[in-house]
Write an enzyme that holds these catalytic residues in place. Structure first.
Site, PDB file in Angstrom:
ATOM      1  CD  GLU A   1      -5.241  -6.929  -6.579  1.00  0.00           C
ATOM      2  OE1 GLU A   1      -4.417  -7.442  -5.876  1.00  0.00           O
ATOM      3  OE2 GLU A   1      -6.435  -7.669  -6.478  1.00  0.00           O
TER       4      GLU A   1
ATOM      5  CD  GLU B   1      -7.517  -7.797  -2.148  1.00  0.00           C
ATOM      6  OE1 GLU B   1      -8.213  -8.721  -1.883  1.00  0.00           O
ATOM      7  OE2 GLU B   1      -7.477  -7.019  -2.984  1.00  0.00           O
TER       8      GLU B   1
END
Length: 340
Positions: free
Chosen positions: A263, A171
């Site tokens: 995710e 991320e």
């Protein structure tokens, strides 16, 4: 009759040993059951889709581990058997944090853990995503040297397998797409030198939101894609926090870019709080319609609502069925099983 059944069992075991990943444990009657890897073979990007070895678009569905530094006890033979045979998951995402007590504290230990879980997924015929779970700091270039070392070792060891995908930046945040792209174009050749044919997953800006969480959208990638083949871009969402703008961005992006949702959660972006199953279903419907593969966060017994197991489950199980699952776990298991 007993001799015939014994012969069938021995034949099934021998086939599994000769063709790892091609069959699962023998089903009733001694007939070998197909596994995801046995069914789809080595996946690759074709156009904007993930495709099986025959070039047919495929959607993989499965689970992500929690951080291995905290919850490796939840990734064991019994839990992985449940994921493969009870949930019938296609893919296990192996989430190895870099900071937060992860890889940088003991590279040898965490590399060994990832190697072990790749082998465990392989033995069960599941795909394995190697998740370089960089979080803070948000610029992946901070860990460039570490990433080169890690991915060289992992790709070299597993290059002969048909089931490994590499997620090179979990991320990225507070960093430009240009810097993320530069990082990817330095790491991908490192992987390709050892494993030239496997899919590489590239994190997107603003916590892999395609930039939405920092006021951008997919157009920055459409205009300036990573210069490499056989790659996909990742998108993460948490349904109670990420509404129509995020959903619509993923929908548009999937028509122009190869997307993989590595995710997501049915809760808020903290992985906790109440479940928004209605919004989550909108995402599931979109991913099913556009064959966007996904893994849910997370396969542990953490106290937060996004961990699928009730607290204490990982001490001794059991793992199959809905009994040990929190509401989110029950909901996600059903979607892994059914795809809808």
């Amino acid at each position: 009759m007993r001799r015939r059944n014994t012969f069938r069992a021995v034949l099934a075991l021998a086939t599994a040993l000769i063709l790892p990943g091609a069959v699962a444990a023998a089903a009733p009657g001694g007939v070998a059951a197909a596994t995801p890897v046995g069914t789809h073979g080595k996946v690759a990007v074709c156009g904007v889709k993930l495709c099986d070895s025959g070039g047919k678009p495929v959607q993989l569905r499965g689970m992500s581990t929690h951080g291995l530094q905290w919850y490796s006890q939840c990734v064991n033979d019994a839990s992985l058997d449940a994921l493969a045979t009870d949930w019938k998951a296609d893919v296990l995402r192996i989430s190895m944090y870099i900071q937060e007590g992860g890889y940088e504290t003991d590279p040898a230990k965490f590399t060994a853990l990832v190697n072990r879980y790749i082998e465990d997924a392989t033995a069960r015929g599941m795909y394995a995503i190697v998740d370089w779970h960089m979080l803070n700091p948000g610029d992946p270039n901070y860990n460039l040297a570490r990433a080169k070392t890690f991915f060289t070792e992992i790709a070299k060891r597993h290059s002969g397998k048909t089931n490994v995908l590499y997620e090179i930046a979990n991320e990225p945040s507070r960093v430009s797409w240009a810097k993320i792209r530069s990082y990817a174009e330095q790491i991908i050749p490192v992987i390709r030198a050892q494993d030239p044919d496997s899919v590489v997953l590239v994190g997107t800006r603003a916590w892999s939101s395609l930039g939405v969480s920092e006021g951008a959208d997919e157009q920055e990638i459409v205009r300036n894609p990573v210069r490499a083949d056989n790659i996909m871009y990742t998108f993460h969402f948490y349904a109670a926090s990420h509404g129509a703008e995020y959903l619509n961005t993923l929908s548009r992006a999937a028509d122009k870019l190869p997307m993989f949702v590595t995710e997501f959660g049915t809760q808020t972006s903290s992985g906790d709080g109440g479940n928004d199953f209605s919004r989550s279903q909108q995402y599931i419907d979109l991913m099913t319609a556009k064959k966007i593969s996904w893994t849910n966060w997370n396969y542990s017994d953490d106290h937060r609502s996004g961990a699928v197991f009730k607290q204490g489950t990982c001490k001794a199980g059991p793992y199959p069925g809905t009994g040990p699952l929190k509401p989110a776990g029950q909901w996600v298991r059903e979607r892994v099983l059914s795809g809808r």
